[in-house]
Design an enzyme around this catalytic site. Structure first.
Site, short mmCIF file in Angstrom:
data_model
loop_
_atom_site.label_atom_id
_atom_site.label_comp_id
_atom_site.label_asym_id
_atom_site.label_seq_id
_atom_site.Cartn_x
_atom_site.Cartn_y
_atom_site.Cartn_z
CD GLU A 299 -16.43 3.22 -14.39
OE1 GLU A 299 -16.93 2.33 -15.08
OE2 GLU A 299 -15.22 3.48 -14.40
CG HIS B 260 -15.95 -1.67 -17.47
ND1 HIS B 260 -17.00 -1.21 -16.72
CD2 HIS B 260 -15.01 -0.67 -17.43
CE1 HIS B 260 -16.72 0.00 -16.26
NE2 HIS B 260 -15.53 0.34 -16.67
N GLY C 190 -14.64 13.20 -15.75
CA GLY C 190 -14.40 14.08 -16.89
C GLY C 190 -13.34 15.17 -16.74
ZN LIG Z 1 -14.41 2.00 -16.19
#
Ligand SMILES: [Zn+2]
Length: 217
Positions: A77, A160, A45
């Site tokens: 991730e 994704h 973020g």
């Molecule tokens: Zn991703």
């Protein structure tokens, strides 16, 4: 050394953002340092315009956070990066993007066949495969992606995005750019043939690339 690696991660993350490969804070980037056994990884973020080396988190391969600024957590991730480093001892950097054409084929769960010569560099097994779907951030996805990258340096991630690994961050980044480039070419080739598959290069042909012996030094 880690400070230098943090700078490299920031530089590539900003460049990938500038190229439109990981818009809106998406994508993540890391480098593994074999000397310390630590990984430097982009945070969750933080807009790339304001990203600095102080935001980059240091972790070990068991997902312990060694150093962070106490505000910006490592990318959600990150497990995927760590799994790859554990599985592939030769890999030193990972670049994950949500680039447009790559992700479109990932959505379709469609691997990209070797249509141009760049595959001799990026597609060790000829084709860019698709790692099966896993929920982002989960150990399940991390395992599936690491397994898919066992024998190749580039893959798509179902529904994704795309991911590339390399000897260093620039190597991984250029592979990620090539994935997007060939995905766009593949899209155009399919479109002009009304969805019919274009001709592909044989694996033996791709394996034959060599610097021209006619060039004399
Ligand atoms: Zn991703």
């Amino acid at each position: 050394m880690l400070e230098e690696l943090k700078k490299q991660v920031v530089r590539v993350a900003k460049e990938a953002d500038r190229l439109g490969m990981c818009k809106h804070k998406s994508g993540n980037f890391s480098i593994y340092d074999p000397a310390t056994g630590y990984v430097v990884v982009t945070p969750s973020g933080v807009a790339r315009e304001v990203l600095t080396p102080e935001h980059i988190c240091v972790m070990d391969l068991d997902a312990n956070v060694i150093k962070w600024n106490q505000i910006n957590k490592p990318s959600s991730e990150t497990l995927m990066h760590l799994s790859i480093y554990r599985e592939r001892k030769d890999v030193r950097a990972v670049v994950h993007t949500h680039a447009r054409y790559s992700t479109a084929f990932a959505v379709l769960n469609k691997s990209i066949p070797p249509i141009v010569y760049e595959f001799s560099y990026i597609g060790k097994c000829g084709t860019i495969p698709v790692a099966p779907y896993g929920r982002p951030g989960t150990a399940d996805l991390a395992e599936k992606v690491a397994k898919t990258l066992k024998n190749t340096d580039c893959c798509l991630m179902e529904s994704h995005g795309a991911i590339a690994v390399g000897d260093d961050i620039d190597d991984a980044f250029i592979k990620a750019q090539y994935i997007e480039e060939v995905a766009e070419l593949y899209y155009i080739a399919l479109a002009v043939r009304n969805g019919q598959e274009p001709p592909i290069l044989a694996e033996e042909e791709l394996a034959k690339w060599a610097y021209p012996k006619e060039i004399k030094f």
